[in-house]
Design a protein around this motif. Structure first.
Motif, mmCIF file in Angstrom:
data_model
loop_
_atom_site.group_PDB
_atom_site.id
_atom_site.type_symbol
_atom_site.label_atom_id
_atom_site.label_comp_id
_atom_site.label_asym_id
_atom_site.label_seq_id
_atom_site.Cartn_x
_atom_site.Cartn_y
_atom_site.Cartn_z
ATOM 1 N N PHE A 1 0.856 -1.190 0.000
ATOM 2 C CA PHE A 1 0.000 0.000 0.000
ATOM 3 C C PHE A 1 0.894 1.244 0.000
ATOM 4 C CE2 PHE A 1 -2.877 2.752 2.909
ATOM 5 C CZ PHE A 1 -3.346 3.469 1.821
ATOM 6 N N ILE A 2 0.762 2.013 -1.072
ATOM 7 C CA ILE A 2 1.567 3.232 -1.202
ATOM 8 C C ILE A 2 0.622 4.423 -1.052
ATOM 9 C CG2 ILE A 2 3.310 4.412 -2.625
ATOM 10 C CD1 ILE A 2 3.882 1.416 -2.386
ATOM 11 N N ALA A 3 0.880 5.250 -0.057
ATOM 12 C CA ALA A 3 0.017 6.416 0.154
ATOM 13 C C ALA A 3 0.853 7.685 0.099
ATOM 14 C CB ALA A 3 -0.686 6.311 1.502
ATOM 15 N N GLY A 4 0.331 8.676 -0.584
ATOM 16 C CA GLY A 4 0.994 9.977 -0.603
ATOM 17 C C GLY A 4 0.372 10.869 0.453
ATOM 18 N N ASN A 5 1.174 11.755 0.996
ATOM 19 C CA ASN A 5 0.681 12.749 1.958
ATOM 20 C C ASN A 5 1.058 14.121 1.414
ATOM 21 O OD1 ASN A 5 0.040 14.364 4.119
ATOM 22 N ND2 ASN A 5 1.685 13.608 5.456
ATOM 23 N N TRP A 6 0.060 14.797 0.883
ATOM 24 C CA TRP A 6 0.352 16.114 0.297
ATOM 25 C C TRP A 6 0.602 17.184 1.352
ATOM 26 C CZ3 TRP A 6 -3.595 16.916 -4.361
ATOM 27 C CH2 TRP A 6 -3.185 16.112 -5.437
ATOM 28 N N LYS A 7 0.296 16.876 2.595
ATOM 29 C CA LYS A 7 0.414 17.879 3.678
ATOM 30 C C LYS A 7 -0.331 19.158 3.280
ATOM 31 C CE LYS A 7 4.783 15.790 4.850
ATOM 32 N NZ LYS A 7 5.943 15.812 5.702
ATOM 33 N N MET A 8 0.222 20.341 3.553
ATOM 34 C CA MET A 8 -0.488 21.578 3.196
ATOM 35 C C MET A 8 0.073 22.110 1.866
ATOM 36 S SD MET A 8 -1.298 24.823 5.679
ATOM 37 C CE MET A 8 0.227 25.716 5.379
ATOM 38 N N ASN A 9 0.032 21.251 0.864
ATOM 39 C CA ASN A 9 0.546 21.615 -0.456
ATOM 40 C C ASN A 9 -0.523 21.380 -1.510
ATOM 41 O OD1 ASN A 9 3.488 22.136 0.130
ATOM 42 N ND2 ASN A 9 3.296 20.063 0.927
ATOM 43 N N MET A 10 -0.335 21.971 -2.644
ATOM 44 C CA MET A 10 -1.193 21.840 -3.823
ATOM 45 C C MET A 10 -2.441 22.725 -3.721
ATOM 46 S SD MET A 10 0.723 19.688 -5.381
ATOM 47 C CE MET A 10 0.074 18.756 -6.732
ATOM 48 N N THR A 11 -3.014 22.983 -4.905
ATOM 49 C CA THR A 11 -4.286 23.700 -5.001
ATOM 50 C C THR A 11 -5.206 22.795 -5.812
ATOM 51 O OG1 THR A 11 -3.629 24.690 -7.085
ATOM 52 C CG2 THR A 11 -3.107 25.939 -5.076
ATOM 53 N N ALA A 12 -6.457 23.213 -5.939
ATOM 54 C CA ALA A 12 -7.367 22.387 -6.746
ATOM 55 C C ALA A 12 -6.804 22.253 -8.159
ATOM 56 C CB ALA A 12 -8.758 23.007 -6.754
ATOM 57 N N GLU A 13 -6.264 23.335 -8.665
ATOM 58 C CA GLU A 13 -5.764 23.321 -10.035
ATOM 59 C C GLU A 13 -4.524 22.422 -10.196
ATOM 60 O OE1 GLU A 13 -6.731 26.495 -12.014
ATOM 61 O OE2 GLU A 13 -5.200 26.480 -13.572
ATOM 62 N N SER A 14 -3.517 22.650 -9.352
ATOM 63 C CA SER A 14 -2.295 21.842 -9.499
ATOM 64 C C SER A 14 -2.552 20.385 -9.113
ATOM 65 C CB SER A 14 -1.138 22.423 -8.687
ATOM 66 O OG SER A 14 -1.469 22.490 -7.320
ATOM 67 N N GLY A 15 -3.462 20.167 -8.158
ATOM 68 C CA GLY A 15 -3.795 18.799 -7.751
ATOM 69 C C GLY A 15 -4.442 18.026 -8.889
#
Ligand code: PEP
Length: 249
Positions: free
Chosen positions: A6-20
């Motif tokens: 199981f590989i999970a990413g944690n974006w933390k407080m990064n990205m916006t709706a657009e870049s995501g």
């Protein structure tokens, strides 16, 4: 039965709706053949848009925390019901940044974890020692407490994913060596066997987290007790797909 990585990413407080949305669109074809479970745990405000963006792909969307109460006066928190409304499957609980900067305790981790399980959300419970604790030989003692108190009262431990994240390796570029990670994760599995039962402990997915990336993931995930990763920095670009595809490349 072998444990499914199981590989999970944690974006933390990064990205916006657009870049995501853009990143998920790039990742979708890259991970389409994976045989593993894949998730991205995104900031709460991005959940609806990212669920939509990931629809029909191997990528499941997770949250970075969840509250134990059904509803009420808990400003800034999010309930299981609110996550379920969008089909959220996973929630990180007790990340070291939550413990360090927001005062989260093992007791709170326990309440959040029990609530997630009761609502069919898989908790990814983070445990791990600081550098000082490791250097003072306290790693096992710290993990014992986090596991005993954080997992108290769970009926079926196989419903929980554990992420072993040595605090000194998170966001620092300092990865635990594969041997260090294996040794500690094997210890965690043994401890879970004692707290619950050995059979269940052998089924629990235990991830490693801490500066895991496309270069070091193979050696880490090759270890017998490491069942995947919780990936911070490397989940913010298409490098995440390389980690997901580590054995298939
Ligand atoms: C994390 O946030 O859980 C993490 C492991 O971060 P990084 O991969 O950036 O060290």
């Amino acid at each position: 039965m072998a444990r499914k990585p199981f590989i999970a990413g944690n974006w933390k407080m990064n990205m916006t709706a657009e870049s995501g949305k853009e990143l998920i669109a790039q990742l979708k074809p890259l991970v389409k053949d994976t045989r593993y479970n894949v998730a991205l745990c995104v900031p709460a405000i991005l959940i609806p848009a990212m669920v939509k963006a990931a629809k029909g792909s191997k990528i499941k969307i997770g949250a970075q925390n969840v509250h134990w109460a059904e509803k009420g006066a808990y400003t800034g928190e999010i309930s299981c019901e609110q996550l379920k409304e969008y089909g959220v499957k996973y929630a990180i609980i007790g990340h070291s940044e939550r413990r360090q900067y927001f005062g989260e305790t093992d007791e709170g981790v326990n309440k959040r974890t029990l609530a997630a399980i009761a609502n069919g959300i898989t908790p990814i419970v983070c445990v791990g020692e600081t550098l000082e604790e490791r250097e003072n030989g306290q790693t096992e003692k710290v993990l014992d407490k986090q596991l005993k108190d954080g997992l108290n009262g769970i009926e079926d431990i196989t419903k929980v994913v554990i992420a072993y994240e040595p605090v000194w390796a998170i966001g620092t570029g300092k990865t635990a060596t594969p041997e260090q990670a294996q040794e500690t994760i094997a210890y965690i599995r043994k401890k879970i066997g004692k707290l619950f039962d050995k059979r269940s402990a052998n089924k629990v997915i235990i991830q490693y987290g801490g500066s895991m990336n496309a270069k070091n993931c193979f050696d880490l995930m090759e270890q017998p007790d490491i069942d995947g990763g919780l990936i911070g920095g490397a989940s913010l670009t298409t490098e995440f797909a390389k980690v997901v595809n580590y054995l298939q490349d």
